[in-house]
Design a protein around this motif. Structure first.
Motif, PDB file in Angstrom:
ATOM      1  N   ALA A 143      10.470 -29.507  -9.734  1.00 36.17           N
ATOM      2  CA  ALA A 143      11.092 -30.542  -8.908  1.00 36.17           C
ATOM      3  C   ALA A 143      12.600 -30.320  -8.768  1.00 36.17           C
ATOM      4  CB  ALA A 143      10.821 -31.925  -9.498  1.00 36.17           C
ATOM      5  N   TYR A 144      13.244 -29.830  -9.817  1.00 29.27           N
ATOM      6  CA  TYR A 144      14.690 -29.562  -9.760  1.00 29.27           C
ATOM      7  C   TYR A 144      14.991 -28.417  -8.791  1.00 29.27           C
ATOM      8  CZ  TYR A 144      19.314 -27.975 -11.296  1.00 29.27           C
ATOM      9  OH  TYR A 144      20.624 -27.573 -11.339  1.00 29.27           O
ATOM     10  N   SER A 145      14.240 -27.322  -8.884  1.00 27.26           N
ATOM     11  CA  SER A 145      14.469 -26.193  -7.982  1.00 27.26           C
ATOM     12  C   SER A 145      14.231 -26.593  -6.540  1.00 27.26           C
ATOM     13  CB  SER A 145      13.578 -25.010  -8.366  1.00 27.26           C
ATOM     14  OG  SER A 145      14.054 -24.370  -9.532  1.00 27.26           O
ATOM     15  N   ALA A 146      13.242 -27.454  -6.313  1.00 26.20           N
ATOM     16  CA  ALA A 146      12.986 -27.926  -4.960  1.00 26.20           C
ATOM     17  C   ALA A 146      14.134 -28.797  -4.447  1.00 26.20           C
ATOM     18  CB  ALA A 146      11.668 -28.692  -4.914  1.00 26.20           C
ATOM     19  N   ALA A 147      14.723 -29.604  -5.329  1.00 27.90           N
ATOM     20  CA  ALA A 147      15.821 -30.489  -4.926  1.00 27.90           C
ATOM     21  C   ALA A 147      17.094 -29.718  -4.604  1.00 27.90           C
ATOM     22  CB  ALA A 147      16.094 -31.509  -6.034  1.00 27.90           C
ATOM     23  N   THR A 148      17.319 -28.582  -5.283  1.00 33.00           N
ATOM     24  CA  THR A 148      18.550 -27.811  -5.052  1.00 33.00           C
ATOM     25  C   THR A 148      18.386 -26.736  -3.979  1.00 33.00           C
ATOM     26  OG1 THR A 148      17.986 -26.273  -6.852  1.00 33.00           O
ATOM     27  CG2 THR A 148      19.359 -28.178  -7.415  1.00 33.00           C
ATOM     28  N   ARG A 149      17.163 -26.388  -3.636  1.00 29.86           N
ATOM     29  CA  ARG A 149      16.920 -25.317  -2.666  1.00 29.86           C
ATOM     30  C   ARG A 149      17.576 -25.566  -1.302  1.00 29.86           C
ATOM     31  NH1 ARG A 149      13.447 -23.929   1.456  1.00 29.86           N
ATOM     32  NH2 ARG A 149      12.808 -21.722   1.545  1.00 29.86           N
ATOM     33  N   PRO A 150      17.560 -26.795  -0.750  1.00 28.22           N
ATOM     34  CA  PRO A 150      18.208 -27.002   0.544  1.00 28.22           C
ATOM     35  C   PRO A 150      19.693 -26.669   0.550  1.00 28.22           C
ATOM     36  CG  PRO A 150      16.768 -28.842   0.023  1.00 28.22           C
ATOM     37  CD  PRO A 150      16.888 -28.014  -1.221  1.00 28.22           C
ATOM     38  N   PHE A 151      20.293 -26.575  -0.633  1.00 26.85           N
ATOM     39  CA  PHE A 151      21.711 -26.247  -0.739  1.00 26.85           C
ATOM     40  C   PHE A 151      21.904 -24.764  -1.088  1.00 26.85           C
ATOM     41  CE2 PHE A 151      20.961 -30.664  -1.752  1.00 26.85           C
ATOM     42  CZ  PHE A 151      21.819 -31.308  -0.874  1.00 26.85           C
ATOM     43  N   TYR A 152      20.834 -23.978  -0.930  1.00 28.89           N
ATOM     44  CA  TYR A 152      20.835 -22.524  -1.102  1.00 28.89           C
ATOM     45  C   TYR A 152      21.017 -22.079  -2.549  1.00 28.89           C
ATOM     46  CZ  TYR A 152      20.777 -22.497   3.913  1.00 28.89           C
ATOM     47  OH  TYR A 152      20.401 -22.716   5.216  1.00 28.89           O
ATOM     48  N   ALA A 153      20.714 -22.957  -3.483  1.00 31.84           N
ATOM     49  CA  ALA A 153      20.663 -22.542  -4.888  1.00 31.84           C
ATOM     50  C   ALA A 153      19.414 -21.700  -5.102  1.00 31.84           C
ATOM     51  CB  ALA A 153      20.635 -23.765  -5.802  1.00 31.84           C
ATOM     52  N   GLU A 154      19.518 -20.716  -5.995  1.00 33.83           N
ATOM     53  CA  GLU A 154      18.362 -19.868  -6.279  1.00 33.83           C
ATOM     54  C   GLU A 154      17.271 -20.676  -6.978  1.00 33.83           C
ATOM     55  OE1 GLU A 154      17.974 -16.790  -5.294  1.00 33.83           O
ATOM     56  OE2 GLU A 154      19.982 -16.678  -4.401  1.00 33.83           O
ATOM     57  N   SER A 155      16.038 -20.437  -6.610  1.00 37.89           N
ATOM     58  CA  SER A 155      14.920 -21.128  -7.248  1.00 37.89           C
ATOM     59  C   SER A 155      14.683 -20.543  -8.632  1.00 37.89           C
ATOM     60  CB  SER A 155      13.649 -20.980  -6.410  1.00 37.89           C
ATOM     61  OG  SER A 155      12.540 -21.505  -7.111  1.00 37.89           O
ATOM     62  N   LEU A 156      14.551 -21.431  -9.616  1.00 33.84           N
ATOM     63  CA  LEU A 156      14.297 -21.016 -10.989  1.00 33.84           C
ATOM     64  C   LEU A 156      12.813 -21.032 -11.329  1.00 33.84           C
ATOM     65  CD1 LEU A 156      17.177 -22.948 -12.798  1.00 33.84           C
ATOM     66  CD2 LEU A 156      17.208 -20.650 -11.822  1.00 33.84           C
ATOM     67  N   ARG A 157      11.996 -21.371 -10.351  1.00 39.57           N
ATOM     68  CA  ARG A 157      10.558 -21.467 -10.558  1.00 39.57           C
ATOM     69  C   ARG A 157       9.810 -20.606  -9.544  1.00 39.57           C
ATOM     70  NH1 ARG A 157       8.641 -24.554 -14.995  1.00 39.57           N
ATOM     71  NH2 ARG A 157       6.708 -24.414 -13.802  1.00 39.57           N
ATOM     72  N   PRO A 158       8.817 -19.828  -9.994  1.00 41.98           N
ATOM     73  CA  PRO A 158       8.079 -18.959  -9.075  1.00 41.98           C
ATOM     74  C   PRO A 158       7.338 -19.724  -7.987  1.00 41.98           C
ATOM     75  CG  PRO A 158       7.538 -18.445 -11.365  1.00 41.98           C
ATOM     76  CD  PRO A 158       8.384 -19.662 -11.388  1.00 41.98           C
ATOM     77  N   GLU A 159       6.931 -20.974  -8.264  1.00 44.66           N
ATOM     78  CA  GLU A 159       6.150 -21.721  -7.288  1.00 44.66           C
ATOM     79  C   GLU A 159       7.000 -22.373  -6.210  1.00 44.66           C
ATOM     80  OE1 GLU A 159       5.861 -24.370 -11.010  1.00 44.66           O
ATOM     81  OE2 GLU A 159       6.865 -22.504 -10.460  1.00 44.66           O
ATOM     82  N   VAL A 160       8.341 -22.366  -6.383  1.00 41.98           N
ATOM     83  CA  VAL A 160       9.246 -22.890  -5.367  1.00 41.98           C
ATOM     84  C   VAL A 160       9.886 -21.698  -4.654  1.00 41.98           C
ATOM     85  CG1 VAL A 160      11.302 -24.284  -4.921  1.00 41.98           C
ATOM     86  CG2 VAL A 160       9.694 -24.971  -6.704  1.00 41.98           C
ATOM     87  N   PRO A 161       9.713 -21.565  -3.341  1.00 46.48           N
ATOM     88  CA  PRO A 161      10.225 -20.389  -2.639  1.00 46.48           C
ATOM     89  C   PRO A 161      11.740 -20.288  -2.713  1.00 46.48           C
ATOM     90  CG  PRO A 161       9.493 -22.060  -1.077  1.00 46.48           C
ATOM     91  CD  PRO A 161       9.044 -22.513  -2.429  1.00 46.48           C
ATOM     92  N   PRO A 162      12.279 -19.088  -2.635  1.00 41.20           N
ATOM     93  CA  PRO A 162      13.737 -18.920  -2.658  1.00 41.20           C
ATOM     94  C   PRO A 162      14.346 -19.467  -1.378  1.00 41.20           C
ATOM     95  CG  PRO A 162      12.687 -16.849  -2.090  1.00 41.20           C
ATOM     96  CD  PRO A 162      11.582 -17.794  -2.456  1.00 41.20           C
TER      97      PRO A 162
END
Length: 354
Positions: free
Chosen positions: A298-317
Motif C-alpha cells: 500500500a505504501y509503494s502504491a501511494a508513493t508511485r504517482p510521485f515517481y518514487a521507486e516501488s519497493l514491492r514486486p507486485e506494485v509496478p514501477p
C-alpha cells in the motif's frame, strides 16, 4: 492556473493514479493480513501516530499519511515533514528535553539511523511485510531489525531524446570520458549533494581517479544538487545528464520535457533511505503498524504517482522506469561513504577547480 489550483489538480491526479494501481485488497482494512489486523486493533486504542520524515517532499508525504489512515481507520497520521537534517535535529531536541513526540523517524541519511541504533533509541522491530520487499530494500535493511529501507533513490544518466538518439547515447559511465561528449554534459557537485558524493565514490572505485580527469576534459556544466542537470537539460544547455535522479527526471518527462533515462551497463547507483520506530514512541503499536505499512504494497502504491521507486514486486514501477529487480544496482557501503566522502570532495576540487 494559480499555484493553489495547480496543487489541487496534481493532488487529485495523484490520488486517482494511486487508486488505479492499488488493488482493493491493499487498501481495504477488512482485507488486512492477520498480523496487521492485530496491530491495527491495538493502534486504534492509541488513536494516532507522529511521523518525522525527510524522505519525501510535502505533497507525497501527506499522501502517505492519508493512505495510512484510510487503510487503518481510527489511526490518524500526523506528518511532520522537513529536510532530513532538520528532522534529525528535532528528534535530537526531543531526546535532550526527555520528551517523546516522534513514533517513526525517516531520513535520507543512513548515518542518522545507525547513530540512533548505537544510542539505543530505535525499537528492535522487523516488520513481517519486509519479507516481501524487493531485494535491494531487504539487503540494505538493518540486520538486527532496528530500521528498514523505505525509499530508494536511483542515479543514472539521461538524454535529451530530441537531440541524442538511443544509439548515440553513452552506454556506460566510462563512455562519459569520450571526447564526443565535450561541452554536452551536466552534473551536480559532491560538495553540495550527498548523492553526487556517493556516485563519485563509486566512480573512483570502478575506474580510479583517471575517470575524473577524463570527465574534466569534456568540460561538464557543474551545478550543485543532483537535480540541477534536469533543469539544464530542460533548458537545452546540455544534452546528457550525469548521476541524475530518476524520480526528478521522470517527473520532468511527464510534464512534456523530452528526457529519457539511460541505465548504465556498469550499474545504476542506488542510495537507500531508512526508517525506524523510536524505542520510547508514545504510540508503540501504531509505530509498529506504520512500519508494516511502509514495507507493504500500500505504501509503494501511494508513493508511485510521485515517481518514487516501488519497493514491492507486485506494485509496478513508475511509468518510464524499470523494476528494481531487473536493474544492475551498485552502491558503496555506509562505512565506505563515511571513510571516503572527504577524499572524493577534495579530488573533485583538485580536478575541476570548484
Amino acid at each position: 492556473m494559480t499555484d493553489t489550483t495547480r496543487r489541487q489538480v496534481l493532488g487529485a491526479t495523484a490520488a486517482l493514479a494511486a487508486a488505479a494501481i492499488l488493488p482493493a485488497r491493499f487498501a481495504q482494512a477488512q482485507d488486512m493480513p492477520a498480523h496487521e489486523r492485530q496491530l491495527h486493533e491495538a493502534a486504534r486504542r492509541e488513536g494516532e501516530i507522529t511521523w518525522y520524515t525527510g524522505q519525501l517532499q510535502a505533497e507525497p508525504s501527506e499522501a502517505v499519511g492519508r493512505a495510512f489512515s484510510e487503510r487503518y481507520p481510527g489511526v490518524k497520521c500526523n506528518v511532520v515533514r522537513s529536510t532530513s537534517q532538520v528532522a534529525f535535529q528535532r528528534l535530537s531536541q526531543d531526546g535532550r528535553a526527555r520528551t517523546a513526540q516522534c513514533d517513526v523517524f525517516s531520513s535520507t541519511d543512513t548515518s542518522h539511523l545507525t547513530f540512533l541504533k548505537r544510542e539505543g533509541r530505535l525499537m528492535p522491530y522487523k516488520p513481517v511485510n519486509a519479507a516481501g520487499m524487493v531485494r535491494a530494500a531487504q539487503d540494505a535493511a538493518d540486520r538486527d531489525g532496528h530500521f528498514q529501507v523505505t525509499y530508494l533513490a536511483l542515479y543514472m544518466m539521461a538524454r535529451r531524446a530530441d537531440r541524442v538518439t538511443e544509439a548515440e547515447a553513452p552506454k556506460s559511465w566510462r563512455d562519459l570520458t569520450d571526447a564526443k561528449w565535450r561541452d554536452k554534459l551536466a552534473v551536480g557537485h559532491p560538495g553540495f549533494s550527498g548523492a553526487i558524493g556517493v556516485w563519485a565514490i563509486m566512480m573512483r572505485r570502478l575506474y580510479g581517479e583517471g575517470f575524473f580527469r577524463g570527465l574534466e576534459r569534456n568540460k561538464p556544466q557543474i551545478g550543485r544538487s543532483a537535480g540541477d542537470p534536469v533543469t539544464t537539460l530542460n533548458a537545452g544547455e546540455r544534452v546528457i545528464g550525469v548521476a541524475i535522479p530518476s524520480a526528478a527526471t521522470l517527473y520532468s518527462a511527464s510534464r512534456g520535457n523530452p528526457l529519457t533515462l539511460i541505465y548504465p551497463e556498469d550499474g545504476t547507483v542506488i542510495s537507500s533511505a531508512p526508517s525506524g520506530a523510536i524505542v520510547n514512541a508514545p504510540h508503540p503499536n501504531a509505530a509498529r503498524l506504520f512500519m508494516e505499512f511502509m514495507t507493504g504494497p500500500a505504501y509503494s502504491a501511494a508513493t508511485r504517482p510521485f515517481y518514487a521507486e516501488s519497493l514491492r514486486p507486485e506494485v509496478p514501477p513508475p511509468e518510464g522506469s524499470r523494476p528494481l529487480n531487473d536493474i544492475r544496482l551498485i552502491a558503496p557501503t555506509a562505512e565506505q561513504v563515511e571513510a571516503e566522502i572527504g577524499e572524493v570532495k577534495e579530488l573533485w576540487r583538485d580536478t575541476f577547480g570548484i
